[in-house]
Design a protein around this motif. Structure first.
Motif, short mmCIF file in Angstrom:
data_model
loop_
_atom_site.label_atom_id
_atom_site.label_comp_id
_atom_site.label_asym_id
_atom_site.label_seq_id
_atom_site.Cartn_x
_atom_site.Cartn_y
_atom_site.Cartn_z
N GLY A 126 0.78 -1.24 0.00
CA GLY A 126 0.00 0.00 0.00
C GLY A 126 0.81 1.28 0.00
O GLY A 126 0.31 2.33 0.40
N CYS A 127 2.05 1.24 -0.46
CA CYS A 127 2.85 2.46 -0.47
C CYS A 127 2.45 3.40 -1.60
O CYS A 127 2.72 4.59 -1.55
CB CYS A 127 4.34 2.13 -0.56
N GLN A 128 1.84 2.85 -2.64
CA GLN A 128 1.33 3.63 -3.77
C GLN A 128 2.43 4.36 -4.54
O GLN A 128 2.17 5.35 -5.22
CB GLN A 128 0.23 4.59 -3.32
N ARG A 129 3.64 3.86 -4.44
CA ARG A 129 4.70 4.46 -5.26
C ARG A 129 4.44 4.21 -6.74
O ARG A 129 4.77 5.03 -7.58
CB ARG A 129 6.07 3.90 -4.84
#
Lengths: 422, 434
Positions: free
Chosen positions: A341-344
């Motif tokens: 879930g870091c959404q990088r």
């Protein structure tokens, strides 16, 4: 494919130390052979020089320390007599390991003399240093030779005439196209080439003193760039020679090799041996144990019995852009079970790619790929910190393979463009 | 400003720093680990919404000043919050490294690194807008009022903080566990906040007639916090040796406490004040320290990560028990406890807990009462009722911090104070609440 260089200069394994500070003395080379290195290209020999202080520089990228490295050191600054005496001693103590003498002199008479002395000392091969991009080139040697195919060919032919052992030519990458330089070495009669030497570079600038690095007093000069960052340039040049139909000489790959994986990549693109310097400067001779074990395990898992089974194996797949299939299509898939879930990937796609990764409207932190717009660029997979979380999966789009030429000349249909948000 | 200097011999100075400061090299290595999440969960978990990936990247590039500026832009009390925030249940608790089964980023320690660097170097980040000619009174000099006053001052309003105690800083000065932050650090932060200018702090001033403030000021912010330690109202509670926990902690932070001869201590309660008190008694050498709580371990409101440390430090607990009387001859010696079920005493089931020192940590008095008398301001069980902007319902009156939220963290007070300042600013400009 040409046979591995190890057939011409036999060594217990394909891992050689490149001509550089780690091969500066007999004591060092003996310790290197004790650690397991197969061969050593002795620090370049030539007329006496004087080195400067300081000499090395390094570049970091956040936590990545020494991703690139450079030096302004010249050839050996030790007496030639001491070098030859130590080569003889090393060869007496380590007859199965190869010592290749790197040489860099100017006149034909000097080449004749130094080749004779190197062979008398017991060198198993010679490496003509046509590569150094700093210091020596200003005196008409090093890369000044490597950048002029006619000079390269001429000096190579002298060396081959005078030598009773195999002659390698070490090529400089400071050229627009490596191929004419490799062909020049071949015309000169070289038994193989090693590449790449270092790349002309300024490693950095002291931003408080306003002097480039490495700094010598209040002045600085260009150095030779090496280390992990140069591997892609080296791989390209190795591959460019390996796939050229007129070349077909053994290759010794050099440039940013730090791990057995790097070595395998060089081998798959045609290097029968590989040479290492920077990683040894940073971590010592001991890395060779892992290099050998890693390569051995790689060969075992692929069922390869000998280096010949895979050296050059990736060369046929290295082509011109125009030969690529424009109808091959992949899209990114995100594995929700391993996504953290870091959404990088999301920000990379939105800001740096093709705007096809979006927040999940349901509120989950796992982003959603709009496959209808995903161009399959790989950027999301590259930035993802979790191995295997983002995969690029092939789409069965029903279009027959088509290169641009096939499309232009024969009217083969191309799939619709994606990511244009038109 | 003038204030009584803190005694160098005060008891709190024996407490070691629980999480020592990073060196620059350590900070950079930790900062480089940050994944730099987009729409980062740590930011969403921060009441003041600090741009955490933003300040961490600045640390990684050696831009400590920019890192500190990024923190203070959202939370002017970022220095104390770096030390006292329960990061385990806020930003750090949401770090995506947990999802990877790897240690989360030490956000609190990185924030401390940047804010300490700012304090040490004397960097300033704020410039006041031109004077508006408006003046706001703030009651209480704790974190909520300080955050509110700083923001108001930056926006060009003058502030007068009225504090009944001799020292400003509220619980940051008098109540924070000393292994997290000592009083001198809290006072240094007050000075740093006031250095923006335009804020006057009057200590030793108790507001008894709130309505009178309306004649003198353009708006009022109530940030009075909480009051005295609550009592159980059971026999023997006035025996020597029984203290309120908040009072005890204030004494050890600002003065001296002697625990010589205390062999067994009990702390009544299950919240964070109780856990802090237990840890402090252990650190000060009391051989046996027990928490006495009316519920079970899982029911306590104190943070599990703090209680776990307390247990490692040797604290014990008596679960499901409530004191019904304190007994002793001239001083407390033992607590008569009733067994509880569902946190209610069971008649007839009693036992004794030996204790020659007892701290009561069962809550604090609410101080909203005098404000509740003003038409438009309502109270909920002693708390001042406010909307999301801190507006009380009475024109020009705002509130935040413990007196309004019932008792939360410093970072909540900082967030509420700042939000109220923005609302007061709109009000003073003739906006929504005018």
């Amino acid at each position: 494919m040409p046979g591995p260089l190890t057939k011409k200069v036999p060594t217990p394994n394909p891992f050689w130390l490149a001509s550089a500070p780690p091969t500066n003395s007999g004591d060092q080379v003996k310790r290197a052979f004790d650690a397991g290195w197969g061969g050593a290209v002795w620090k370049a020999l030539g007329q006496p020089i004087q080195n400067v202080s300081s000499r090395f520089g390094s570049t970091n990228y956040f936590a990545g320390r020494h991703v690139g490295f450079n030096n302004i050191e010249l050839i050996t600054d030790r007496p030639l007599e001491a070098n030859f005496r130590e080569i003889a001693e090393v060869k007496r103590l380590y007859p199965k390991n190869a010592v290749i003498a790197s040489l860099m002199v100017e006149s034909r008479a000097e080449w004749r003399d130094i080749i004779r002395r190197a062979i008398d000392a017991g060198a198993d091969g010679l490496e003509l240093n046509f590569g150094c991009p700093h210091g020596m080139c200003e005196r008409g040697m090093g890369s000044a030779v490597g950048q002029e195919p006619k000079v390269n060919e001429e000096i190579t032919s002298w060396a081959v005439d005078y030598s009773t052992v195999p002659v390698l030519v070490k090529l400089t990458p400071n050229v627009s196209d490596i191929v004419p330089h490799g062909l020049a070495a071949k015309r000169g009669g070289a038994h193989g080439v090693s590449l790449i030497n270092t790349i002309k570079s300024v490693i950095g600038v002291d931003i408080d003193r306003f002097v480039p690095l490495p700094r010598v007093g209040d002045l600085a000069t260009n150095g030779g760039y090496c280390g992990a960052a140069v591997k892609p340039i080296a791989l390209h040049m190795v591959a460019a020679l390996a796939r050229h139909p007129d070349f077909r000489l053994p290759l010794s790959g050099i440039g940013g090799i730090a791990t057995w994986r790097d070595a395998v990549e060089f081998m798959l693109l045609g290097s029968g041996t590989v040479q290492v310097c920077t990683e040894v400067m940073l971590r010592g001779y001991g890395i060779v144990g892992d290099l050998i074990e890693g390569l051995t395990e790689y060969m075992r898992t692929h069922g390869f019995q000998r280096l010949d089974d895979f050296v050059g194996r990736a060369v046929p797949a290295f082509r011109e852009w125009g030969e690529l299939d424009l109808n091959y299509e992949v899209v990114a898939k995100i594995d929700a079970t391993t996504c953290i879930g870091c959404q990088r990937c999301l920000v990379a796609c939105m800001d740096g790619a093709h705007q096809c990764i979006h927040p999940d409207p349901s509120g989950s932190r796992v982003p959603v790929v709009d496959e209808s717009e995903c161009v399959g660029c790989n950027l999301c997979q590259i930035v993802c910190p979790v191995d295997g979380c983002v995969t690029m999966e092939q789409v069965a789009n029903g279009y027959a393979p088509a290169t641009w030429r096939e499309h232009e000349a024969a009217g083969v249909l191309l799939r619709p463009k994606k990511g244009s948000h038109g | 400003m003038t204030r009584d200097p803190l005694s160098p011999d005060r008891t709190e100075v024996v407490f070691a720093d629980a999480k020592p400061a990073y060196t620059p090299a350590q900070a950079v290595i930790e900062a480089e680990r940050c994944h730099q999440c987009h729409d980062a969960p740590c930011v969403a978990a921060c009441p003041t919404a600090i741009d955490i990936p933003g300040f961490i990247r600045r640390i990684a590039t050696g831009n400590a000043r920019g890192a500190a500026g990024t923190i203070f832009a959202s939370n002017v009390l970022g220095m104390s919050c770096a030390r006292v925030c329960p990061v385990e249940v806020l930003c750090v608790g949401r770090c995506v490294y947990h999802e990877q089964g790897l240690p989360p980023i030490a956000i609190g320690r990185l924030q401390r690194y940047a804010t300490d660097a700012a304090f040490a170097a004397g960097w300033t980040f704020f410039q006041r807008a031109p004077e508006t000619g408006r003046t706001v009174a703030l009651i209480g000099a704790g974190p909520a009022s300080l955050a509110c006053a700083h923001r108001l001052s930056v926006l060009g309003h003058r502030c007068v903080i009225l504090e009944k105690r001799p020292l400003p800083g509220g619980l940051n000065t008098t109540g924070v566990a000393p292994h997290k932050m000592r009083a001198d650090r809290a006072l240094a932060e007050v000075d740093w906040v006031l250095s923006v200018g335009g804020i006057e702090v009057r200590t030793g001033v108790e507001v008894t007639d709130p309505e009178a403030l309306e004649r003198e000021y353009d708006a009022v912010f109530v940030g009075v916090g909480l009051g005295e330690d609550a009592c159980l109202g059971v026999p023997g509670e006035d025996l020597p040796g029984i203290f309120g926990a908040v009072d005890f902690i204030e004494r050890l932070k600002l003065g001296t406490v002697s625990l010589a001869g205390v062999g067994s201590a009990a702390v009544i309660g299950g919240g964070n004040t109780a856990v802090d008190a237990v840890r402090e008694l252990r650190t000060l050498g009391v051989p046996r320290v027990r928490l006495v709580y009316r519920g079970g371990e899982s029911a306590m409101s104190g943070y599990a990560h703090e209680w776990d440390v307390a247990k490692k430090e040797g604290a014990e607990a008596v679960w499901n028990a409530v004191p019904v009387a304190f007994e002793g001859d001239g001083a407390v010696r033992r607590i008569r406890c009733a067994v509880t079920r569902d946190r209610r005493p069971v008649p007839g089931e009693e036992f004794f807990v030996e204790a020659d020192r007892v701290l009561l940590a069962i809550g604090q008095a609410k101080l909203g009462e005098i404000f509740g008398r003003l038409p438009g301001i309502s109270l909920d069980r002693g708390r001042v009722v406010v909307d999301a902007d801190g507006f009380t319902g009475r024109r020009g009156w705002y509130a935040g911090g413990d007196c309004a939220n019932g008792g939360k963290e410093v970072v909540n007070a900082a967030a509420e104070g700042r939000r109220a300042a923005d609302a007061i600013h709109r009000h003073l400009q003739g906006g929504r609440d005018a």
